[in-house]
Design a protein around this motif. Structure first.
Motif, PDB file in Angstrom:
ATOM      1  N   SER A   1      -5.228  10.720 -17.178  1.00 58.01           N
ATOM      2  CA  SER A   1      -4.168  10.136 -18.651  1.00 58.01           C
ATOM      3  C   SER A   1      -4.780  10.130 -19.675  1.00 58.01           C
ATOM      4  O   SER A   1      -4.995   9.889 -20.914  1.00 58.01           O
ATOM      5  CB  SER A   1      -3.348   9.459 -17.684  1.00 58.01           C
TER       6      SER A   1
ATOM      7  N   THR B   1       3.452  12.375 -15.461  1.00 62.05           N
ATOM      8  CA  THR B   1       2.846  11.181 -16.962  1.00 62.05           C
ATOM      9  C   THR B   1       2.167  11.883 -17.745  1.00 62.05           C
ATOM     10  O   THR B   1       2.640  11.425 -18.844  1.00 62.05           O
ATOM     11  CB  THR B   1       1.798  10.449 -15.591  1.00 62.05           C
TER      12      THR B   1
ATOM     13  N   SER C   1       0.654   5.838 -18.866  1.00 67.31           N
ATOM     14  CA  SER C   1       0.659   5.705 -17.924  1.00 67.31           C
ATOM     15  C   SER C   1       2.226   4.973 -17.377  1.00 67.31           C
ATOM     16  O   SER C   1       3.162   4.921 -18.439  1.00 67.31           O
ATOM     17  CB  SER C   1       0.264   5.187 -16.195  1.00 67.31           C
ATOM     18  N   THR C   2       3.253   4.865 -16.541  1.00 67.00           N
ATOM     19  CA  THR C   2       3.994   4.285 -16.309  1.00 67.00           C
ATOM     20  C   THR C   2       3.869   3.740 -16.772  1.00 67.00           C
ATOM     21  O   THR C   2       5.062   1.823 -16.461  1.00 67.00           O
ATOM     22  CB  THR C   2       4.543   4.510 -14.477  1.00 67.00           C
TER      23      THR C   2
END
Length: 289
Positions: free
Chosen positions: A253, A117, A143-144
Motif C-alpha cells: 500500500s 485497501t 490503509s484503514t
C-alpha cells in the motif's frame, strides 16, 4: 552512572509533563465510567465504546475548544501515541505466531480481502488531492488507519509528519463514525440478500475490534441461525486483517500510494499559496510586457 542519568531523565520528563499525564488519566477514568452504550437503529445495532467518549472529551478539552490543553501539550501527546501503540503491535506479533497453523488453514479468501485497501486508495487519494491535501493524503489513504497502521506510519515518517497527521485524522474519524457506519452498512448490504451471511461476516473484519463488533452484532441479529459462525468468522477475519494488514501496508500500500501521489499531485493537486502568488506574479509580468 548512565542508569542514574536515565532515571533522572525519566523523572524529569514526568515532572515536566505531569499535567498531560494527569489529564489523560482523568479522561480515561471518565470514559470507562460512561462505559459501552448500545442501541438499535432499525435492524442495525450501534455500539458506542469508551474510546469514542475519550476522543470526544479530549477534543472538548483541546486548544480549539475549551483551551484546557495547550498547543505544546497536544504536540507532546501526539509523540506518545506510538509508545502507547507499541504493546498492541507486539501483541499482534504474538498472536500471529500462536495462530500460524489456523492462519494457513483458513484459506485465501480472508487473505485477499486486504486488497480492498487498494480500491479505497484508488477512490480516496484523487479526492483528497482535489480537496487540497498534500502529504497528509498518503497517510490517510494508504490503509484503514487503525492502531497498527498509525503506528507503522509514525515509525516510518515520524509522529509530527504530514503523513502521521493524515493517518491520525482517519484513525479518529473511524472511532467517531466508523462503528455507526459499519453497523448501518452491514444492515443495508444484508437487506439486498445477495451475499451469503458468512461472506458478510468475513467482510466485517477490517482490523478494528470495535468496527468488527458493530458489524458482526448487526449480522448476528439479522441471521440468528448463523450467529455463532458469524461471530467466529468475523473475529478470525479481524485478527487476520490486523496481522497481515501491517505487512500489506508496508510492502504494497505505502509504495503504491507514494507512486500514485507523485503522479497525481502535479496533475490534480491544488496549488499552495506560494505557488499561487508566484503564478499570479508571472502572469502579471507577461501581461505588462
Amino acid at each position: 552512572m548512565e542508569k542514574a542519568q536515565q532515571k533522572t531523565t525519566i523523572i524529569g520528563h514526568l515532572k515536566e509533563n505531569y499535567r498531560l499525564y494527569a489529564i489523560a488519566f482523568g479522561i480515561v477514568v471518565i470514559a470507562e465510567l460512561i462505559g459501552t452504550i448500545q442501541f438499535s437503529v432499525g435492524s442495525a445495532l450501534i455500539v458506542l465504546y469508551p474510546m469514542l467518549f475519550a476522543i470526544i472529551i479530549s477534543i472538548i478539552f483541546g486548544k480549539d475548544a475549551l483551551g484546557f490543553l495547550k498547543k505544546k501539550e497536544t504536540k507532546k501527546a501526539s509523540q506518545l501515541v506510538l509508545v502507547a501503540i507499541s504493546p498492541f503491535m507486539a501483541k499482534i506479533g504474538v498472536m500471529a505466531g500462536a495462530n500460524l497453523p489456523e492462519l494457513v488453514n483458513v484459506g485465501p479468501a480472508l487473505v485477499f480481502q486486504e486488497f480492498g485497501t487498494i480500491g479505497t486508495m484508488l477512490f480516496a487519494l484523487p479526492i483528497a488531492l482535489f480537496l487540497g491535501l498534500k502529504r497528509e493524503a498518503i497517510g490517510a489513504t494508504s490503509s484503514t488507519n487503525r492502531d497498527k497502521d498509525y503506528g507503522l506510519i509514525c515509525s516510518k515518517y515520524g509522529a509530527n509528519s504530514p503523513e502521521a497527521r493524515g493517518s491520525l485524522s482517519i484513525y479518529i474519524i473511524g472511532f467517531l463514525i466508523g462503528t455507526t457506519y459499519l453497523g448501518l452498512l452491514a444492515s443495508i448490504v444484508a437487506s439486498f440478500d445477495f451475499f451469503h451471511p458468512l461472506a458478510l461476516a468475513m467482510a466485517s473484519g477490517v482490523g478494528s475490534g470495535v468496527m468488527m463488533a458493530a458489524a458482526s452484532s448487526t449480522l448476528a441479529t439479522i441471521y440468528p441461525a448463523y450467529a455463532d459462525q458469524i461471530v467466529m468468522l468475523a473475529g478470525m477475519s479481524d485478527m487476520l486483517s490486523a496481522i497481515t494488514g501491517i505487512y500489506f501496508t508496508l510492502f504494497i500500500s505505502l509504495p503504491l500510494v507514494n507512486k500514485m501521489y507523485a503522479w497525481l499531485e502535479p496533475k490534480i493537486g491544488r496549488r499552495g499559496k506560494n505557488k499561487n502568488i508566484s503564478h499570479s506574479k508571472s502572469a502579471e509580468s507577461r501581461v505588462s510586457q
